[in-house]
Motif scaffolding. Structure first.
Motif, short mmCIF file in Angstrom:
data_model
loop_
_atom_site.label_atom_id
_atom_site.label_comp_id
_atom_site.label_asym_id
_atom_site.label_seq_id
_atom_site.Cartn_x
_atom_site.Cartn_y
_atom_site.Cartn_z
N ALA A 62 -58.95 105.79 35.94
CA ALA A 62 -57.69 106.17 36.59
C ALA A 62 -57.20 107.57 36.20
CB ALA A 62 -56.62 105.13 36.27
N ILE A 63 -57.11 107.83 34.90
CA ILE A 63 -56.52 109.11 34.46
C ILE A 63 -57.52 110.24 34.69
CG2 ILE A 63 -55.62 110.37 32.47
CD1 ILE A 63 -54.80 107.58 31.32
N ALA A 64 -58.78 110.01 34.30
CA ALA A 64 -59.80 111.07 34.44
C ALA A 64 -59.94 111.46 35.91
CB ALA A 64 -61.13 110.55 33.90
N LEU A 65 -60.03 110.47 36.78
CA LEU A 65 -60.26 110.77 38.21
C LEU A 65 -59.02 111.40 38.86
CD1 LEU A 65 -62.34 107.58 39.01
CD2 LEU A 65 -63.17 109.95 39.05
N SER A 66 -57.84 110.98 38.41
CA SER A 66 -56.62 111.58 38.96
C SER A 66 -56.55 113.06 38.57
CB SER A 66 -55.38 110.86 38.43
OG SER A 66 -55.40 109.52 38.86
N CYS A 67 -56.89 113.35 37.30
CA CYS A 67 -56.87 114.75 36.86
C CYS A 67 -57.89 115.56 37.65
CB CYS A 67 -57.18 114.83 35.36
SG CYS A 67 -55.84 114.24 34.32
N LYS A 68 -59.09 115.00 37.81
CA LYS A 68 -60.15 115.74 38.50
C LYS A 68 -59.79 115.93 39.99
CE LYS A 68 -64.18 117.71 38.76
NZ LYS A 68 -64.44 118.99 38.09
N ARG A 109 -48.21 102.04 37.23
CA ARG A 109 -47.43 103.18 37.73
C ARG A 109 -47.00 104.11 36.60
NH1 ARG A 109 -49.16 104.04 41.48
NH2 ARG A 109 -49.15 102.78 43.33
N GLU A 110 -46.56 103.52 35.46
CA GLU A 110 -46.04 104.34 34.35
C GLU A 110 -47.08 105.36 33.87
OE1 GLU A 110 -45.59 101.02 35.06
OE2 GLU A 110 -45.45 100.22 33.03
N THR A 111 -48.35 105.00 34.02
CA THR A 111 -49.41 105.89 33.52
C THR A 111 -49.49 107.17 34.35
OG1 THR A 111 -50.55 103.94 32.68
CG2 THR A 111 -51.88 105.91 32.90
N GLU A 112 -48.90 107.15 35.54
CA GLU A 112 -48.87 108.38 36.33
C GLU A 112 -48.08 109.48 35.61
OE1 GLU A 112 -47.59 107.39 40.28
OE2 GLU A 112 -49.44 106.31 40.72
N HIS A 113 -47.12 109.07 34.73
CA HIS A 113 -46.41 110.08 33.91
C HIS A 113 -47.38 110.83 33.01
CE1 HIS A 113 -42.35 108.99 34.99
NE2 HIS A 113 -42.57 107.74 34.70
N PHE A 145 -53.48 104.53 42.84
CA PHE A 145 -52.93 105.16 41.63
C PHE A 145 -52.92 106.67 41.85
CE2 PHE A 145 -53.58 107.18 37.48
CZ PHE A 145 -52.56 106.60 36.74
N TRP A 146 -51.79 107.30 41.55
CA TRP A 146 -51.66 108.75 41.76
C TRP A 146 -52.08 109.05 43.20
CZ3 TRP A 146 -48.77 112.07 39.40
CH2 TRP A 146 -49.00 113.45 39.52
N THR A 147 -53.10 109.89 43.41
CA THR A 147 -53.50 110.18 44.80
C THR A 147 -54.80 109.49 45.18
OG1 THR A 147 -54.75 112.10 44.07
CG2 THR A 147 -52.44 112.48 44.68
N VAL A 148 -55.27 108.58 44.32
CA VAL A 148 -56.60 108.01 44.57
C VAL A 148 -56.55 106.49 44.74
CG1 VAL A 148 -57.88 109.86 43.43
CG2 VAL A 148 -57.09 107.93 42.08
N ILE A 152 -68.06 108.13 42.33
CA ILE A 152 -68.98 108.34 43.46
C ILE A 152 -68.22 108.17 44.77
CG2 ILE A 152 -71.00 107.37 44.64
CD1 ILE A 152 -72.09 106.73 41.75
N ALA A 153 -67.42 107.10 44.87
CA ALA A 153 -66.68 106.84 46.11
C ALA A 153 -65.72 107.98 46.43
CB ALA A 153 -65.92 105.52 45.99
N LEU A 154 -65.17 108.59 45.39
CA LEU A 154 -64.19 109.66 45.60
C LEU A 154 -64.86 111.04 45.66
CD1 LEU A 154 -61.53 108.29 43.10
CD2 LEU A 154 -61.20 108.50 45.58
N GLY A 155 -66.14 111.09 45.37
CA GLY A 155 -66.85 112.37 45.39
C GLY A 155 -66.39 113.29 44.27
#
Ligand SMILES: C[S@@+](CC[C@H](N)C(=O)[O-])C[C@H]1O[C@@H](n2cnc3c(N)ncnc32)[C@H](O)[C@@H]1O
Length: 269
Positions: A115-121, A86-90, A70-73, A147-150
């Motif tokens: 998904a959204i919080a981690l993509s923004c961060k 996918r639509e949530t990437e908008h 999702f997004w870059t993660v 944790i996995a994404l740091g």
């Protein structure tokens, strides 16, 4: 049996069968093309057939694989969280625009897998991001993903705003449940396998959206934005609710298919 024949024997979408076999073998999909004639060990064949059976029985591919991009993660997902769409990437794109315009304290309500919080961060590391959900299992999943994404996100267990006391954010984003309880779509595709609490927004589908719109202003700082994802046929009702509760600059955006799927508004005191 060789890899090529095993994939053909699955009788599901070829890309999905390849993804399942690649996971079972611990290789990437490109490997399968170079090694299509390689014999596959019996234990791997048995595991593949077990997973393909589960897929044919309706288990979503993302739950079988245990992850979703999702997004870059890459996010771990399980039966306690919605599989990010996918639509949530908008919604992430719009949130990043707001962060770039100065919103540094961000709350993702109904975060699910995060998904959204981690993509923004991940995209804006300087932002202070909070993610909220009423499901402890969903928050466990979001926390493990962080944790996995740091990535550092403040996770909050709360029934919408109930545990937030007087905390405020400059940007609140939500992709809440918005399907009506009797909507026949709930019986289609991957939906029957996903948590009802992530999908059903009440009898009409609008209840969670209405609740968030009604209370968000108590948790938005002056000039803060509320951005919402909703069903393709709910845009006018969401706009009306935002206007009724005093939001200005109310705007709807369409998804890649042209459906009105996102609506936001600004709160000024
Ligand atoms: C449609 S899912 C969205 C998940 C994730 N944000 C995404 O876009 O993939 C809605 C989420 O809202 C959560 N939720 C449902 N009711 C809630 C409530 N009363 N308070 C907080 N979260 C709630 C669900 O547990 C679920 O994770």
């Amino acid at each position: 049996m060789i890899a090529r024949d095993l994939i053909a024997s699955a009788h599901i979408h070829r890309g999905e069968a390849e993804a399942v076999l690649a996971m079972v073998l611990g290789v990437d999909r490109a490997w399968l093309y170079a090694h299509g004639d390689d014999p596959i060990a019996k234990a791997a064949v048995d595991r593949f057939n077990e997973l393909i059976h589960a897929r044919r029985e309706g288990k979503p591919l993302a739950y079988l694989l245990g992850y979703c991009d999702f997004w870059t993660v890459r996010l771990q997902v399980n039966q306690h969280v919605l599989i990010p769409r996918r639509e949530t990437e908008h919604l992430v794109e719009w949130a990043l625009e707001q962060i770039d315009a100065g919103a540094s304290r961000v709350l993702d309500m109904g975060t699910g897998s995060g998904a959204i919080a981690l993509s923004c961060k991940a995209s804006r590391p300087a932002a202070q991001v909070s993610g909220l959900d009423s499901s402890p299992h969903a928050l466990d999943c979001a926390r493990e993903n962080a944790i996995a994404l740091g990535l550092e996100v403040d996770w909050l267990l709360s029934d919408w705003f109930s545990a937030l006391s007087s905390r405020t954010w400059q940007l609140i984003i939500a992709n809440p449940p918005y399907i009506a309880a009797d909507d026949p779509h709930l019986l289609q595709g991957d939906l029957p396998a996903e948590p009802a609490s992530a999908l059903i927004g009440g009898a009409t589908g609008m209840e969670s959206l209405q609740h968030i719109i009604q209370h968000a202003r108590d948790h938005l700082s002056d000039g803060g934005w509320l951005l919402l994802e909703h069903g393709f046929d709910q845009a006018s009702a969401v706009r009306a609710a935002l206007q009724e509760h005093g939001f200005c600059a109310v705007t709807t955006r369409a998804d890649w298919s042209g459906h009105e799927r996102l609506t936001g508004g600004q709160w000024t005191r």
